[in-house]
Design an enzyme around this catalytic site. Structure first.
Site, PDB file in Angstrom:
ATOM      1  N   LYS A 136       1.766  -3.780   6.685  1.00  0.00           N
ATOM      2  CA  LYS A 136       2.228  -3.769   5.279  1.00  0.00           C
ATOM      3  C   LYS A 136       3.723  -3.474   5.226  1.00  0.00           C
ATOM      4  O   LYS A 136       4.469  -4.097   4.462  1.00  0.00           O
ATOM      5  CB  LYS A 136       1.450  -2.722   4.473  1.00  0.00           C
ATOM      6  CG  LYS A 136      -0.012  -3.071   4.262  1.00  0.00           C
ATOM      7  CD  LYS A 136      -0.160  -4.269   3.335  1.00  0.00           C
ATOM      8  CE  LYS A 136      -1.561  -4.814   3.310  1.00  0.00           C
ATOM      9  NZ  LYS A 136      -1.685  -6.109   2.679  1.00  0.00           N
ATOM     10  N   TYR A 151      -2.649  -1.235  10.668  1.00  0.00           N
ATOM     11  CA  TYR A 151      -2.804  -1.869   9.359  1.00  0.00           C
ATOM     12  C   TYR A 151      -1.596  -1.532   8.477  1.00  0.00           C
ATOM     13  O   TYR A 151      -0.935  -2.420   7.913  1.00  0.00           O
ATOM     14  CB  TYR A 151      -4.109  -1.407   8.690  1.00  0.00           C
ATOM     15  CG  TYR A 151      -4.121  -1.637   7.201  1.00  0.00           C
ATOM     16  CD1 TYR A 151      -4.286  -2.921   6.682  1.00  0.00           C
ATOM     17  CD2 TYR A 151      -3.922  -0.589   6.310  1.00  0.00           C
ATOM     18  CE1 TYR A 151      -4.255  -3.139   5.319  1.00  0.00           C
ATOM     19  CE2 TYR A 151      -3.903  -0.792   4.943  1.00  0.00           C
ATOM     20  CZ  TYR A 151      -4.069  -2.077   4.452  1.00  0.00           C
ATOM     21  OH  TYR A 151      -4.022  -2.291   3.101  1.00  0.00           O
ATOM     22  N   SER A 173       0.840  -1.199   0.000  1.00  0.00           N
ATOM     23  CA  SER A 173       0.000   0.000   0.000  1.00  0.00           C
ATOM     24  C   SER A 173       0.868   1.239   0.000  1.00  0.00           C
ATOM     25  O   SER A 173       1.976   1.234   0.564  1.00  0.00           O
ATOM     26  CB  SER A 173      -0.867  -0.026   1.265  1.00  0.00           C
ATOM     27  OG  SER A 173      -1.453   1.230   1.477  1.00  0.00           O
ATOM     28  N   ASN A 188     -15.325   2.411   5.497  1.00  0.00           N
ATOM     29  CA  ASN A 188     -14.285   3.354   5.933  1.00  0.00           C
ATOM     30  C   ASN A 188     -13.835   4.224   4.778  1.00  0.00           C
ATOM     31  O   ASN A 188     -13.391   5.343   4.972  1.00  0.00           O
ATOM     32  CB  ASN A 188     -13.039   2.586   6.412  1.00  0.00           C
ATOM     33  CG  ASN A 188     -13.370   1.627   7.527  1.00  0.00           C
ATOM     34  OD1 ASN A 188     -13.810   2.041   8.586  1.00  0.00           O
ATOM     35  ND2 ASN A 188     -13.181   0.332   7.281  1.00  0.00           N
ATOM     36  N   ARG A 233      -6.363  12.286  -3.542  1.00  0.00           N
ATOM     37  CA  ARG A 233      -5.864  10.913  -3.633  1.00  0.00           C
ATOM     38  C   ARG A 233      -5.777  10.477  -5.092  1.00  0.00           C
ATOM     39  O   ARG A 233      -6.429  11.045  -5.965  1.00  0.00           O
ATOM     40  CB  ARG A 233      -6.816   9.935  -2.908  1.00  0.00           C
ATOM     41  CG  ARG A 233      -6.940  10.150  -1.414  1.00  0.00           C
ATOM     42  CD  ARG A 233      -5.668   9.774  -0.662  1.00  0.00           C
ATOM     43  NE  ARG A 233      -5.820   9.936   0.779  1.00  0.00           N
ATOM     44  CZ  ARG A 233      -5.669  11.093   1.432  1.00  0.00           C
ATOM     45  NH1 ARG A 233      -5.353  12.199   0.792  1.00  0.00           N
ATOM     46  NH2 ARG A 233      -5.816  11.136   2.754  1.00  0.00           N
TER      47      ARG A 233
HETATM   48  P1  NAD Z   1     -10.793  -7.786   0.829  1.00  0.00           P
HETATM   49  O1  NAD Z   1     -11.036  -7.795   2.298  1.00  0.00           O
HETATM   50  O2  NAD Z   1     -11.931  -7.597  -0.071  1.00  0.00           O
HETATM   51  O3  NAD Z   1     -10.011  -9.121   0.405  1.00  0.00           O
HETATM   52  C1  NAD Z   1      -9.153  -9.816   1.286  1.00  0.00           C
HETATM   53  C2  NAD Z   1      -9.552 -11.284   1.235  1.00  0.00           C
HETATM   54  O4  NAD Z   1      -8.675 -12.027   2.090  1.00  0.00           O
HETATM   55  C3  NAD Z   1     -10.975 -11.531   1.741  1.00  0.00           C
HETATM   56  O5  NAD Z   1     -11.673 -12.323   0.799  1.00  0.00           O
HETATM   57  C4  NAD Z   1     -10.796 -12.263   3.075  1.00  0.00           C
HETATM   58  O6  NAD Z   1     -11.857 -13.156   3.319  1.00  0.00           O
HETATM   59  C5  NAD Z   1      -9.458 -12.959   2.849  1.00  0.00           C
HETATM   60  N1  NAD Z   1      -8.690 -13.227   4.074  1.00  0.00           N
HETATM   61  C6  NAD Z   1      -8.415 -12.376   5.092  1.00  0.00           C
HETATM   62  N2  NAD Z   1      -7.652 -12.984   6.015  1.00  0.00           N
HETATM   63  C7  NAD Z   1      -7.407 -14.257   5.556  1.00  0.00           C
HETATM   64  C8  NAD Z   1      -6.669 -15.346   6.056  1.00  0.00           C
HETATM   65  N3  NAD Z   1      -6.026 -15.268   7.220  1.00  0.00           N
HETATM   66  N4  NAD Z   1      -6.661 -16.487   5.330  1.00  0.00           N
HETATM   67  C9  NAD Z   1      -7.344 -16.584   4.160  1.00  0.00           C
HETATM   68  N5  NAD Z   1      -8.053 -15.560   3.641  1.00  0.00           N
HETATM   69  C10 NAD Z   1      -8.073 -14.411   4.322  1.00  0.00           C
HETATM   70  O7  NAD Z   1      -9.678  -6.662   0.565  1.00  0.00           O
HETATM   71  P2  NAD Z   1      -9.163  -6.052  -0.812  1.00  0.00           P
HETATM   72  O8  NAD Z   1      -9.580  -4.634  -0.877  1.00  0.00           O
HETATM   73  O9  NAD Z   1      -9.454  -6.951  -1.943  1.00  0.00           O
HETATM   74  O10 NAD Z   1      -7.584  -6.027  -0.517  1.00  0.00           O
HETATM   75  C11 NAD Z   1      -6.748  -7.093  -0.925  1.00  0.00           C
HETATM   76  C12 NAD Z   1      -5.350  -6.820  -0.419  1.00  0.00           C
HETATM   77  O11 NAD Z   1      -4.900  -5.564  -0.901  1.00  0.00           O
HETATM   78  C13 NAD Z   1      -5.247  -6.736   1.113  1.00  0.00           C
HETATM   79  O12 NAD Z   1      -4.021  -7.319   1.518  1.00  0.00           O
HETATM   80  C14 NAD Z   1      -5.243  -5.253   1.385  1.00  0.00           C
HETATM   81  O13 NAD Z   1      -4.608  -4.933   2.582  1.00  0.00           O
HETATM   82  C15 NAD Z   1      -4.465  -4.743   0.180  1.00  0.00           C
HETATM   83  N6  NAD Z   1      -4.748  -3.330  -0.132  1.00  0.00           N
HETATM   84  C16 NAD Z   1      -6.045  -2.943  -0.322  1.00  0.00           C
HETATM   85  C17 NAD Z   1      -6.317  -1.600  -0.576  1.00  0.00           C
HETATM   86  C18 NAD Z   1      -7.739  -1.139  -0.775  1.00  0.00           C
HETATM   87  O14 NAD Z   1      -7.974   0.056  -0.712  1.00  0.00           O
HETATM   88  N7  NAD Z   1      -8.722  -2.005  -1.018  1.00  0.00           N
HETATM   89  C19 NAD Z   1      -5.272  -0.688  -0.661  1.00  0.00           C
HETATM   90  C20 NAD Z   1      -3.968  -1.124  -0.479  1.00  0.00           C
HETATM   91  C21 NAD Z   1      -3.713  -2.465  -0.220  1.00  0.00           C
HETATM   92  C1  UD1 Z   2      -7.216   4.673   3.611  1.00  0.00           C
HETATM   93  C2  UD1 Z   2      -6.251   4.378   4.729  1.00  0.00           C
HETATM   94  C3  UD1 Z   2      -5.033   3.670   4.143  1.00  0.00           C
HETATM   95  C4  UD1 Z   2      -5.458   2.409   3.392  1.00  0.00           C
HETATM   96  C5  UD1 Z   2      -6.499   2.774   2.335  1.00  0.00           C
HETATM   97  C6  UD1 Z   2      -7.056   1.538   1.672  1.00  0.00           C
HETATM   98  C7  UD1 Z   2      -6.566   6.025   6.512  1.00  0.00           C
HETATM   99  C8  UD1 Z   2      -5.945   7.176   7.222  1.00  0.00           C
HETATM  100  N1  UD1 Z   2      -5.878   5.596   5.412  1.00  0.00           N
HETATM  101  O1  UD1 Z   2      -6.581   5.506   2.656  1.00  0.00           O
HETATM  102  O2  UD1 Z   2      -4.150   3.315   5.190  1.00  0.00           O
HETATM  103  O3  UD1 Z   2      -4.333   1.814   2.748  1.00  0.00           O
HETATM  104  O4  UD1 Z   2      -7.598   3.478   2.953  1.00  0.00           O
HETATM  105  O5  UD1 Z   2      -7.853   0.803   2.542  1.00  0.00           O
HETATM  106  O6  UD1 Z   2      -7.593   5.519   6.907  1.00  0.00           O
HETATM  107  N2  UD1 Z   2     -13.051  10.566   2.997  1.00  0.00           N
HETATM  108  C9  UD1 Z   2     -14.121  11.374   3.336  1.00  0.00           C
HETATM  109  N3  UD1 Z   2     -15.239  10.772   3.822  1.00  0.00           N
HETATM  110  C10 UD1 Z   2     -15.361   9.431   4.001  1.00  0.00           C
HETATM  111  C11 UD1 Z   2     -14.264   8.613   3.640  1.00  0.00           C
HETATM  112  C12 UD1 Z   2     -13.117   9.212   3.158  1.00  0.00           C
HETATM  113  O7  UD1 Z   2     -14.055  12.591   3.187  1.00  0.00           O
HETATM  114  O8  UD1 Z   2     -16.407   8.967   4.468  1.00  0.00           O
HETATM  115  C13 UD1 Z   2     -11.843  11.191   2.411  1.00  0.00           C
HETATM  116  C14 UD1 Z   2     -10.572  10.962   3.207  1.00  0.00           C
HETATM  117  O9  UD1 Z   2     -10.412  11.945   4.196  1.00  0.00           O
HETATM  118  C15 UD1 Z   2      -9.516  11.017   2.099  1.00  0.00           C
HETATM  119  C16 UD1 Z   2     -10.245  10.470   0.851  1.00  0.00           C
HETATM  120  O10 UD1 Z   2     -11.635  10.606   1.145  1.00  0.00           O
HETATM  121  O11 UD1 Z   2      -9.152  12.355   1.818  1.00  0.00           O
HETATM  122  C17 UD1 Z   2      -9.952   8.998   0.572  1.00  0.00           C
HETATM  123  O12 UD1 Z   2     -10.174   8.253   1.785  1.00  0.00           O
HETATM  124  P1  UD1 Z   2     -10.114   6.654   1.816  1.00  0.00           P
HETATM  125  O13 UD1 Z   2     -10.948   6.107   0.719  1.00  0.00           O
HETATM  126  O14 UD1 Z   2     -10.439   6.229   3.210  1.00  0.00           O
HETATM  127  O15 UD1 Z   2      -8.609   6.317   1.461  1.00  0.00           O
HETATM  128  P2  UD1 Z   2      -7.247   6.818   2.148  1.00  0.00           P
HETATM  129  O16 UD1 Z   2      -7.507   7.705   3.309  1.00  0.00           O
HETATM  130  O17 UD1 Z   2      -6.366   7.370   1.092  1.00  0.00           O
END
Ligand code: NAD
Ligand code: UD1
Length: 339
Positions: free
Chosen positions: A154, A150, A125, A199, A232
């Site tokens: 990473k 979290y 991330s 979130n 972002r």
């Molecule tokens: P997600 O929660 O939709 O997918 C994660 C999957 O992993 C889920 O299906 C969950 O059931 C499974 N899982 C969790 N713990 C497990 C375990 N111990 N064993 C087996 N399965 C398990 O999340 P996503 O948004 O698809 O994210 C995927 C990856 O990318 C994650 O590692 C997340 O941290 C990373 N990531 C996501 C974002 C984002 O904004 N979505 C940003 C940066 C990094």
């Molecule tokens: C967040 C996490 C980051 C994580 C990423 C993916 C925090 C501080 N950062 O990133 O660690 O890797 O999600 O899961 O939580 N916003 C609003 N209203 C809302 C939600 C978000 O205004 O209800 C704003 C935030 O302040 C930000 C932007 O939207 O400026 C994007 O937010 P978000 O989607 O949560 O992503 P990040 O904060 O970039």
């Protein structure tokens, strides 16, 4: 064509990556404990592609299960998505995050070593970058101490994988530093389905649009940005999925561990996202300004040149596409997979 183990393949990014892998004629084995996802996503992946994948329901911390998977399937490489990802929750139950994300990754990598599989793509991330860096963020900039548990997991896993690849040159590892994944498959059949109150910005916006939430709270209107709201780098989940295929390809004939930013290189503010969503989808988003959220930075966007040059990856989708596709998924599936 290769056989790919996809951990967390039923999740948001994993399911979209499975579609792209199957479309590229790879075989796919998913291991997922379904702690944050539904098997329905995998049924839909197979419907969309007209191809089947193998699904093993289980936990990556279960080494016996992983050994069975590696024994049963002749795996060439692993894409590792499995983990927990809710920033707020990681502050309340840090041990669950250390266990799933750090111990889970160690368990996986140990099983890979036992099986003689050394190609790995890891979901990292942009949160690993030091907050003092100025965007565009590039991979040579220092990482920092993430403000939440979290992000900390990473960073730890990245560092562990880097050290592993130095100690044992059989490893070939890609660290993909995602910026802000949004959007959905164009069919609207798979998409992001967060449990409880979202979130992240995009699922919150689509849940307001579909009537599940009353209004969006915009966290902060006094940042030093174009309109005072946070900026972002939003990246379409299908572009992100394809980055994993490019990374796999890159790792075929390489050793070592290397990081790539996966973002478009463009920053958009919260207000720009809200306004563009309203324009392209013809839906109004009620909102209010709220105080800044703890841990947020004003601006974060990628320098993606390394991924363009080295992975041959090109993001194709615009912000408009992302917002249309997010809405298309949400309106077809107002309650996500539990319709
Ligand atoms: P997600 O929660 O939709 O997918 C994660 C999957 O992993 C889920 O299906 C969950 O059931 C499974 N899982 C969790 N713990 C497990 C375990 N111990 N064993 C087996 N399965 C398990 O999340 P996503 O948004 O698809 O994210 C995927 C990856 O990318 C994650 O590692 C997340 O941290 C990373 N990531 C996501 C974002 C984002 O904004 N979505 C940003 C940066 C990094
Ligand atoms: C967040 C996490 C980051 C994580 C990423 C993916 C925090 C501080 N950062 O990133 O660690 O890797 O999600 O899961 O939580 N916003 C609003 N209203 C809302 C939600 C978000 O205004 O209800 C704003 C935030 O302040 C930000 C932007 O939207 O400026 C994007 O937010 P978000 O989607 O949560 O992503 P990040 O904060 O970039």
């Amino acid at each position: 064509m290769a056989k790919i183990l996809v951990t967390g393949g039923a999740g948001y990014i994993g399911s979209h990556t499975c579609v792209e892998l199957l479309n590229a004629n790879h075989s796919v084995v998913v291991v997922d404990n379904l702690s944050n996802s539904s098997e329905e996503a995998l049924f839909r992946v197979q419907q969309l592609t007209g191809k089947s994948l193998d699904f093993v329901q289980g936990d990556i911390r279960d080494s016996t299960l992983l050994d069975q998977v590696f024994a049963q399937y002749s795996i060439d490489a692993v894409i590792h998505f499995a983990g927990l990802k809710a920033v707020g929750e990681s502050q309340q139950i840090p041990l669950a995050y250390f266990d799933n994300n750090i111990a889970g990754s160690i368990s996986l990598v140990k099983a890979m070593e036992r099986a003689g599989v050394f190609k790995l793509v890891f979901s990292s991330s942009a949160t690993v970058y030091d907050e003092a860096n100025t965007s565009p963020l590039n991979e040579d900039m220092p990482t920092g101490m993430p403000s939440n548990n979290y992000g900390y997991t990473k960073l730890i896993v990245e560092q562990m994988l880097e050290k592993l690849a130095i100690a044992d040159t059989r490893w070939s590892i890609a660290l993909l530093r995602y910026f802000n994944p949004v959007g959905a498959h164009q069919s609207g059949q798979i998409g992001e389905d967060p449990q409880g109150i979202p979130n992240n910005l995009m699922p919150y916006v689509t849940q307001v649009a579909v009537g599940r939430r009353q209004k969006l709270s915009i966290f902060g209107d006094d940042y030093d940005t174009i309109d005072g709201t946070g900026v972002r780098d939003y990246i379409h989940v299908v572009d992100l999925a394809n980055a994993h295929l490019c990374a796999l390809n890159n790792r075929l004939n390489a050793v070592g561990c290397r990081a790539w930013n996966i973002g478009t290189g463009n920053g958009s503010s919260v207000l720009q996202v809200k306004d563009t969503f309203e324009q392209v989808n013809g839906v109004a988003i009620a909102f209010e300004f709220a105080p800044r959220r703890l841990g947020d930075v004003a601006t974060s966007f990628a320098d993606n040149q390394r991924a363009l040059d080295e992975l041959g990856w090109v993001p194709r989708y615009t912000l408009e596409d992302m917002l249309k596709d997010s809405w298309n998924w949400q309106k077809q599936n107002p309650q996500g997979y539990s319709n």
